[in-house]
Every structure is written in C-alpha cells, then in structure tokens.
Design a protein around this motif. Sequence first.
Motif, PDB file in Angstrom:
ATOM      1  N   ASP A   1       2.546   1.729  -3.214  1.00 36.62           N
ATOM      2  CA  ASP A   1       1.617   2.269  -4.202  1.00 36.62           C
ATOM      3  C   ASP A   1       1.541   3.787  -4.090  1.00 36.62           C
ATOM      4  O   ASP A   1       1.637   4.507  -5.087  1.00 36.62           O
ATOM      5  N   ALA A   2       1.356   4.227  -2.857  1.00 42.80           N
ATOM      6  CA  ALA A   2       1.256   5.671  -2.635  1.00 42.80           C
ATOM      7  C   ALA A   2       2.514   6.373  -3.112  1.00 42.80           C
ATOM      8  O   ALA A   2       2.460   7.402  -3.807  1.00 42.80           O
TER       9      ALA A   2
ATOM     10  N   LYS B   1       3.273   9.415  -6.038  1.00 43.45           N
ATOM     11  CA  LYS B   1       3.938  10.684  -5.767  1.00 43.45           C
ATOM     12  C   LYS B   1       5.207  10.841  -6.579  1.00 43.45           C
ATOM     13  O   LYS B   1       5.622  11.945  -6.903  1.00 43.45           O
TER      14      LYS B   1
ATOM     15  N   TRP C   1       0.833  -1.198   0.000  1.00 51.73           N
ATOM     16  CA  TRP C   1       0.000   0.000   0.000  1.00 51.73           C
ATOM     17  C   TRP C   1       0.868   1.249   0.000  1.00 51.73           C
ATOM     18  O   TRP C   1       0.678   2.161  -0.794  1.00 51.73           O
ATOM     19  N   VAL C   2       1.818   1.234   0.910  1.00 52.35           N
ATOM     20  CA  VAL C   2       2.692   2.408   1.021  1.00 52.35           C
ATOM     21  C   VAL C   2       3.466   2.601  -0.275  1.00 52.35           C
ATOM     22  O   VAL C   2       3.609   3.722  -0.777  1.00 52.35           O
TER      23      VAL C   2
END
Lengths: 228, 228
Positions: free
Chosen positions: A219-220, A224, A216-217
């Motif tokens: 992906d974020a 960015k 998840w991290v």
Amino acid sequence: MTVWDRPEPPTRPAPLDRERIVAAAIALADEGGLEAVSLRKVAARLDVGPMRLYGYISTKEELFDLMVDEVHAEILPEEQPRDWREVLRIRAHRTRQATLRHEWLADLLGGRPTLGPNALAVTEATLAALDGLADLDTVMRAVETVGAYFTGAIRREIANLRAERATGLSKLDWQRASGPHVTRMLATGRFPALAKAVHDGTDVDAEVSFATGLDWVLDAVAVKLGCE
Amino acid sequence: MTVWDRPEPPTRPAPLDRERIVAAAIALADEGGLEAVSLRKVAARLDVGPMRLYGYISTKEELFDLMVDEVHAEILPEEQPRDWREVLRIRAHRTRQATLRHEWLADLLGGRPTLGPNALAVTEATLAALDGLADLDTVMRAVETVGAYFTGAIRREIANLRAERATGLSKLDWQRASGPHVTRMLATGRFPALAKAVHDGTDVDAEVSFATGLDWVLDAVAVKLGCE
DNA sequence: TAATCGATAAATACAGTATATCGCCATGAG
DNA sequence: CTCATGGCGATATACTGTATTTATCGATTA
C-alpha cells in the motif's frame, strides 16, 4: 558364472559438474540444515574425494552462493502477472514458499548480494514490471523496500519456527517455550506491555501475518509510486 | 631494589564471568568479524583455558545470543520520545547505527528470537509506545512489520558494504565490481531493465535510502493504526 | 609399439574448530 | 591433620576447510 555374476564395469562415477555438486549440497541442507553441509559430506555423497570439488568451486562460500541461486530458479514464476503489485506480491510469497521448502535459505537470505543468473532473472522480472511507473530512484526504492520487508519477515518466521520446534510444541506463548527465563522476566513486572501482549495476543497464522504486513508495505509503495 | 622493580603479585586473572566473556567475544568480532570468534580465541584473550568458558556458557550459539543482547543495550535509547512513530523510527535507526558499529550483528539479526533482558526491554519500550493505539493484533503486526523492514534493510546494506569493500572501491555499479560475470550477464541483453537500472541509477546515500523506505513503511503503519 | 608428457584425481597433511572427559590441586570442613 | 569437593587445566575426539604432494591414466610423439 552368468552375466549377473559378472561384476559391473567400473562405472566410473558420472562426470562431476557444478550442477551435481550444488544438487548434493542442497539435498544435504534440506535434510540437516546448513550446518550439515560440509565439503567432505558433499563429496562423499557424490562418491568422490573432497578435493575434487575444488575443481568446480573455489570455496565453500561460493557453494552457498550457488545453492541460493539454484533456489531462485524456483522463485521465478513461469509467467508474470501484468500488475506490478501482483508481481511484487508473488515474488514475496514465492520466496517465502521456497524458504519453507529449504529452511536453510533463511540463514543465507540477505546475507550476501545475489548475483547469480537466476537471482538476476528474478530482479530483472521485478524491475521490468515496475519500469516506467515512476522515476528510477523511486522504483528502486520500492523494490528494495519490499525486498527488505519480506527478507526480514521470512527470517523471523523461520527463526520462530525453529525455536518452537526446539523447545517442543508451543506457539506464540514464549513463556513455557523458552523455559523459565522469559517467564521469570515477565514475572518481574518490568515488562507490562510485553506481558500483556503475550497474555492477550492471539497467535495468528504465520502466512496471514506475512501477507498482511506485505499488503501494508505494498500500500505504502503504491502511494509513493503514484498508483493508488 | 625499589618497589618498581618488585614483581607484581601473581595477579591471578580477574574472576571470570559472563560479562567479561561476552565483552571479549564482542571485541574479537568487532575486529575480525563473527568468524574471528572462536571459543579458543575468546579464552585466550582472557588468559584462560578454552574449557573454562563452559562454566559460564553452554554452547557457542549461546555466546552469540549473549552478544546480540549486549548490543541491544546500546539500542535502547535512554529516553523515549512521546510519539509512537518517533519511537519506531528511532529504534530502527539505533539498530542500524549499532550494526554499523558492530557489523557482525548483521549476520545474527533476525536469525534467532531475541529473548535476552536488553532485547526484551527494547521490545517492551516499543510495545508500550504503541499500547492502546489499536487492537493488540494490529499493534503487533505494526511492530513486526517495521521490524522486518529494518532487519532486512540493514542486512542488505551491510552485505553490499562488504561486497564493495571486498571487490575494491565501487558503489552501485556492480559491473566492474563483481568481476566480469555480471558484466557479461548484462551484455547478453537478457536483462534490459536491470541494465538500465545499473546504467541510469544514481547511487543514493545508504542512510537516506534506509530512512526513506522506513518512512514509507511508517506511513503505511500509521494508516493501519488509524493515526494518519 | 614404446615412451614420455600433461592433466586429472586421490591421498595425505595441516591448522583450526566445538565440545567431552579425566585427573589434579587447592581450599574448605570436620 | 585428613579428607572431600569442586573448580580448573590439560588432554582427547571427531570434524572442519583447504594446501600440497603423490599417483594414475590418457594422449601424443618418437
């Protein structure tokens, strides 16, 4: 009297150096946790007076720093993948694996800046993999965010693992685990959501949960960095 | 001889209880860090023999647990926002603020499962805010991922803050900070990416950096919860 | 070769730690 | 008034990190 009876030459103890000291400390910590590491015990394991150590390290905290850096040698992979995302993921997983091998690392992770040569090498490799993907500030933010995640996640995992171990076998159900206290708390009805979570929650494999959050991290971060 | 001259009645020390003990320990820790907390000093501050404490707590670790839980009372906001995202964000920021007020909390954060009533209340509020947004497993993963992030980020922030404080003023430029060691390392040319980062890096405000990373993680969580 | 010097290692010392145990004393009940 | 119980204080033990002093041994010089 044969040669076998003849006493060994005094075999003056192998010359001391940081490496041997750190190795002894790590062995001690692996066996009995960080709290089992005392300068006296380290010295004893090396057949040496406690004060000898101060010729090579100047304080116990410094010894801990050296231990952490030593483990970072295990964390740095021999060959880096090309993909930045894979680099970050592997770093996280290798840190986790190293911590499972050396649980005491969890107590030290993130506690002090890691400036030893091995830790710097790890950072260097990471930064190199992300170099040019975005402006430097964004890259730094990305590295630090991922680092914050896996540091925190590993610490929590080890904390839970120890709690389970201490309270006897039991997994996510704290209830019986942490004794009557939590049970009583939940029984008060003041924590319905939590009670539901405890009751209905599947206890997922720790590694899976770690990997999922990590993804998840990542992906974020990918968004960015403009790499999605 | 007036009433003012009359000696106070012996003012037998206020009856001891966990609250007073924990308060004293927190005061001590706020002043001198966790290492300044010894059962003897806590007892001394309460004008009591060291052994008295063992009637109320059974070990020093337990005292630490109580301290952590006490601070969680500061973390739980009086009124919760409606938005789940805001709930998570505020929890993170309040934890950070509490840690800035009580730096020693950084040493304990994530070190052990937090099962005290206040910590449970915080968890309860968080879970309640996310309840129903997705299946329970996903919600748990979300809460834990965000928690892992801010735990790790706060620890690192405090670690850096202490390092800066210890080495005298100096921000992101470790170079002079950590003495000649890092400088030498960077000068070897073995860490080009790192050297560039140190050289070109702006040192962003810690809170901004914390908030930015947090937002990234929240973005990711939003996607997974199906709330984007 | 003898003697002195310097560094290195060992031993001792000190102040502080968490915690176990024992004995007193005061307050309550009978 | 006596006795018992239970809280409380002091003492005791086994460690801790680290400073300081003492001893030892090798090398250098006379």
